[in-house]
Structures are given as C-alpha cells and as structure tokens.
Design a protein around this motif. Structure first.
Motif, PDB file in Angstrom:
ATOM      1  N   ASP A  10       0.820  -1.209   0.000  1.00  0.00           N
ATOM      2  CA  ASP A  10       0.000   0.000   0.000  1.00  0.00           C
ATOM      3  C   ASP A  10       0.857   1.264   0.000  1.00  0.00           C
ATOM      4  O   ASP A  10       0.544   2.242  -0.666  1.00  0.00           O
ATOM      5  N   ARG A  11       1.974   1.228   0.691  1.00  0.00           N
ATOM      6  CA  ARG A  11       2.873   2.387   0.716  1.00  0.00           C
ATOM      7  C   ARG A  11       3.521   2.609  -0.649  1.00  0.00           C
ATOM      8  O   ARG A  11       3.663   3.748  -1.102  1.00  0.00           O
ATOM      9  N   LEU A  13       2.149   1.712  -3.508  1.00  0.00           N
ATOM     10  CA  LEU A  13       1.078   2.199  -4.381  1.00  0.00           C
ATOM     11  C   LEU A  13       0.814   3.681  -4.152  1.00  0.00           C
ATOM     12  O   LEU A  13       0.554   4.422  -5.100  1.00  0.00           O
ATOM     13  N   ILE A  14       0.874   4.117  -2.907  1.00  0.00           N
ATOM     14  CA  ILE A  14       0.687   5.533  -2.614  1.00  0.00           C
ATOM     15  C   ILE A  14       1.781   6.350  -3.285  1.00  0.00           C
ATOM     16  O   ILE A  14       1.519   7.399  -3.881  1.00  0.00           O
ATOM     17  N   HIS A  68      -2.223  11.390   5.954  1.00  0.00           N
ATOM     18  CA  HIS A  68      -3.256  10.413   5.609  1.00  0.00           C
ATOM     19  C   HIS A  68      -4.570  11.124   5.287  1.00  0.00           C
ATOM     20  O   HIS A  68      -5.171  10.901   4.236  1.00  0.00           O
ATOM     21  N   ILE A 126      -7.980   3.132  -2.950  1.00  0.00           N
ATOM     22  CA  ILE A 126      -7.866   1.690  -2.713  1.00  0.00           C
ATOM     23  C   ILE A 126      -6.593   1.397  -1.932  1.00  0.00           C
ATOM     24  O   ILE A 126      -6.592   0.604  -0.998  1.00  0.00           O
ATOM     25  N   ALA A 127      -5.489   2.048  -2.293  1.00  0.00           N
ATOM     26  CA  ALA A 127      -4.228   1.819  -1.598  1.00  0.00           C
ATOM     27  C   ALA A 127      -4.316   2.239  -0.136  1.00  0.00           C
ATOM     28  O   ALA A 127      -3.746   1.592   0.739  1.00  0.00           O
ATOM     29  N   VAL A 128      -5.052   3.306   0.139  1.00  0.00           N
ATOM     30  CA  VAL A 128      -5.163   3.772   1.521  1.00  0.00           C
ATOM     31  C   VAL A 128      -6.079   2.873   2.349  1.00  0.00           C
ATOM     32  O   VAL A 128      -5.771   2.571   3.504  1.00  0.00           O
ATOM     33  N   TYR A 129      -7.187   2.431   1.764  1.00  0.00           N
ATOM     34  CA  TYR A 129      -8.193   1.710   2.550  1.00  0.00           C
ATOM     35  C   TYR A 129      -8.134   0.187   2.406  1.00  0.00           C
ATOM     36  O   TYR A 129      -8.907  -0.506   3.067  1.00  0.00           O
ATOM     37  N   TRP A 130      -7.273  -0.360   1.559  1.00  0.00           N
ATOM     38  CA  TRP A 130      -7.205  -1.805   1.385  1.00  0.00           C
ATOM     39  C   TRP A 130      -6.669  -2.471   2.647  1.00  0.00           C
ATOM     40  O   TRP A 130      -5.685  -2.064   3.195  1.00  0.00           O
ATOM     41  N   ARG A 131      -7.333  -3.502   3.089  1.00  0.00           N
ATOM     42  CA  ARG A 131      -6.882  -4.242   4.272  1.00  0.00           C
ATOM     43  C   ARG A 131      -6.676  -5.693   3.923  1.00  0.00           C
ATOM     44  O   ARG A 131      -7.307  -6.347   3.264  1.00  0.00           O
TER      45      ARG A 131
END
Length: 131
Positions: A10-11, A13-14, A68, A126-131
């Motif tokens: 995710d990092r 992707l951000i 964030h 999506i990158a921020v909220y994907w779990r």
C-alpha cells in the motif's frame, strides 16, 4: 540501496499514485494552458494534481495522520474533478461542428484523460483503505 525493503504494497502504491499525479498534472497544465484556461473549471485539475503529489509523497515518506487525511481528502477531490472533467470534455466534443463524430473525439478535448485522473484517484483510495 535497501530503503525499499520492508515497505508494504500500500505504501508503494501511494508513492506510485503520487508520482503519477505529478506527470498527469504536467500534462493537464500544458493542455489547459494551450486552451488559455477559458473555463474556470480548467484550474481544478491543475491545482489538485500537485497537491495530491505532495501529500502522497509526504504520506509515503513520512506516514502520519495529517498526511493520511490530507491525501484522502485530496483523492476524493480528484474523483470529483475527474467526473466533472469527463462531463466537460464529453460536452466539449459535442459542441464541435459535426457533434459526436469520431473525428471530433480525435481532435477535440481528450475524453479519456479525466477518466485517468479519476482512476488514479480511485487507485489511491484503494491503496489507503485496502486491508
């Protein structure tokens, strides 16, 4: 050399989304400058793109609550900007001589570029909220 080791997806992707907005912002700025910013809405992606880039870069390098929330807020603004851009670009093709003829899609405002703006904003969310 090994600064990337241990970075979660995710990092990365951000960071990718932030860098993509740097390039998209350059393209949008050149295109809208060429058209002399004849509509006030043309300023929206020109202003939002570098802000998304800076906040995404900040979040990737220094993850904090401030970056964030700022990144998420700006990505939602990017989604709205992309939707509005699609509307204005699609309408811009229609007002050309010949309406929605294929040549107007080739010569008129790029209908796909606002969709790319929207899609990159969605990828960032999506990158921020994907779990």
């Amino acid at each position: 050399m090994y600064h990337w080791v241990g970075w979660p997806l995710d990092r990365l992707l951000i960071l990718f989304v932030a860098l993509a907005f740097l390039l998209i912002g350059l393209q949008v700025t050149m295109s809208h400058y060429r058209q002399n910013f004849h509509h006030k809405a043309m300023w929206s992606p020109v202003v939002v793109s570098p802000l998304i880039f800076l906040s995404g870069l900040g979040l990737a390098v220094y993850p904090s609550a401030f970056f964030h929330y700022l990144f998420v807020f700006l990505l939602f603004a990017g989604v709205l900007t992309g939707m509005a851009g699609f509307y204005f670009h699609y309408r811009g093709v229609g007002v050309r001589v010949g309406g929605y003829a294929s040549r107007n899609f080739l010569m008129g405002p790029p209908v796909v570029l606002p969709v790319v703006f929207l899609a990159m904003s969605a990828l960032g969310l999506i990158a921020v909220y994907w779990r």
